[in-house]
Write a protein that holds these residues in place. Structure first.
Motif, mmCIF file in Angstrom:
data_model
loop_
_atom_site.group_PDB
_atom_site.id
_atom_site.type_symbol
_atom_site.label_atom_id
_atom_site.label_comp_id
_atom_site.label_asym_id
_atom_site.label_seq_id
_atom_site.Cartn_x
_atom_site.Cartn_y
_atom_site.Cartn_z
ATOM 1 N N VAL A 37 0.846 -1.200 0.000
ATOM 2 C CA VAL A 37 0.000 0.000 0.000
ATOM 3 C C VAL A 37 0.878 1.246 0.000
ATOM 4 O O VAL A 37 0.632 2.201 -0.747
ATOM 5 N N GLU A 38 1.927 1.235 0.820
ATOM 6 C CA GLU A 38 2.857 2.370 0.869
ATOM 7 C C GLU A 38 3.547 2.558 -0.487
ATOM 8 O O GLU A 38 3.670 3.681 -0.981
ATOM 9 N N LEU A 39 3.952 1.465 -1.100
ATOM 10 C CA LEU A 39 4.599 1.531 -2.407
ATOM 11 C C LEU A 39 3.641 2.074 -3.464
ATOM 12 O O LEU A 39 4.025 2.883 -4.312
ATOM 13 N N GLU A 40 2.392 1.660 -3.398
ATOM 14 C CA GLU A 40 1.389 2.155 -4.344
ATOM 15 C C GLU A 40 1.174 3.656 -4.165
ATOM 16 O O GLU A 40 1.076 4.396 -5.155
ATOM 17 N N ASP A 41 1.134 4.118 -2.925
ATOM 18 C CA ASP A 41 0.986 5.553 -2.660
ATOM 19 C C ASP A 41 2.181 6.327 -3.199
ATOM 20 O O ASP A 41 2.022 7.383 -3.817
ATOM 21 N N THR A 43 4.104 5.411 -5.622
ATOM 22 C CA THR A 43 4.046 5.343 -7.079
ATOM 23 C C THR A 43 3.084 6.384 -7.633
ATOM 24 O O THR A 43 3.388 7.070 -8.609
ATOM 25 N N ASP A 44 1.917 6.525 -6.990
ATOM 26 C CA ASP A 44 0.951 7.537 -7.417
ATOM 27 C C ASP A 44 1.538 8.943 -7.283
ATOM 28 O O ASP A 44 1.364 9.793 -8.160
ATOM 29 N N ASP A 45 2.237 9.179 -6.188
ATOM 30 C CA ASP A 45 2.869 10.482 -5.970
ATOM 31 C C ASP A 45 3.934 10.754 -7.034
ATOM 32 O O ASP A 45 4.017 11.850 -7.585
ATOM 33 N N LEU A 46 4.721 9.740 -7.336
ATOM 34 C CA LEU A 46 5.770 9.878 -8.347
ATOM 35 C C LEU A 46 5.165 10.142 -9.724
ATOM 36 O O LEU A 46 5.683 10.957 -10.493
ATOM 37 N N LEU A 47 4.060 9.495 -10.033
ATOM 38 C CA LEU A 47 3.384 9.710 -11.310
ATOM 39 C C LEU A 47 2.879 11.146 -11.418
ATOM 40 O O LEU A 47 3.027 11.780 -12.467
#
Length: 97
Positions: A37-41, A43-47
């Motif tokens: 979940v942290e990695l997905e968050d 990733t969204d921030d990086l995008l």
């Protein structure tokens, strides 16, 4: 009977060992889930940052392109002015003689 008790005790120990392993696996799975979940968050921030960077670079590219065009026009103007001055001097010297 003694052999039956030993086997029952061994089976209970085996069950307890499997139980401990299963609980450990559940805890690890829960930790991985949190990390995913942290990695997905992240990733969204990086995008989102990537899209902002892309827009900014496009604006900078357009600005630099316009600045280059202006500089070319300035140099062409200076060249034309210098050519006219030289041409004027040539005509002035030719007429003066």
């Amino acid at each position: 009977m003694e052999n039956g008790k030993d086997r029952l005790q061994q089976t209970k120990e085996d069950v307890e060992e499997v139980k401990v392993i299963m609980l450990d696996n559940l805890n690890k799975a829960d930790e991985r889930s949190g990390k995913l979940v942290e990695l997905e968050d992240r990733t969204d921030d990086l995008l989102a940052k990537c899209k902002t960077f892309e827009k900014t670079t496009y604006k900078v590219k357009q600005k630099k392109r316009w600045e280059n065009k202006k500089m070319k026009l300035v140099f062409i103007g200076i060249g034309v002015a210098a050519g006219l001055i030289i041409l004027g001097l040539i005509i002035y010297v030719s007429v003066g003689q």
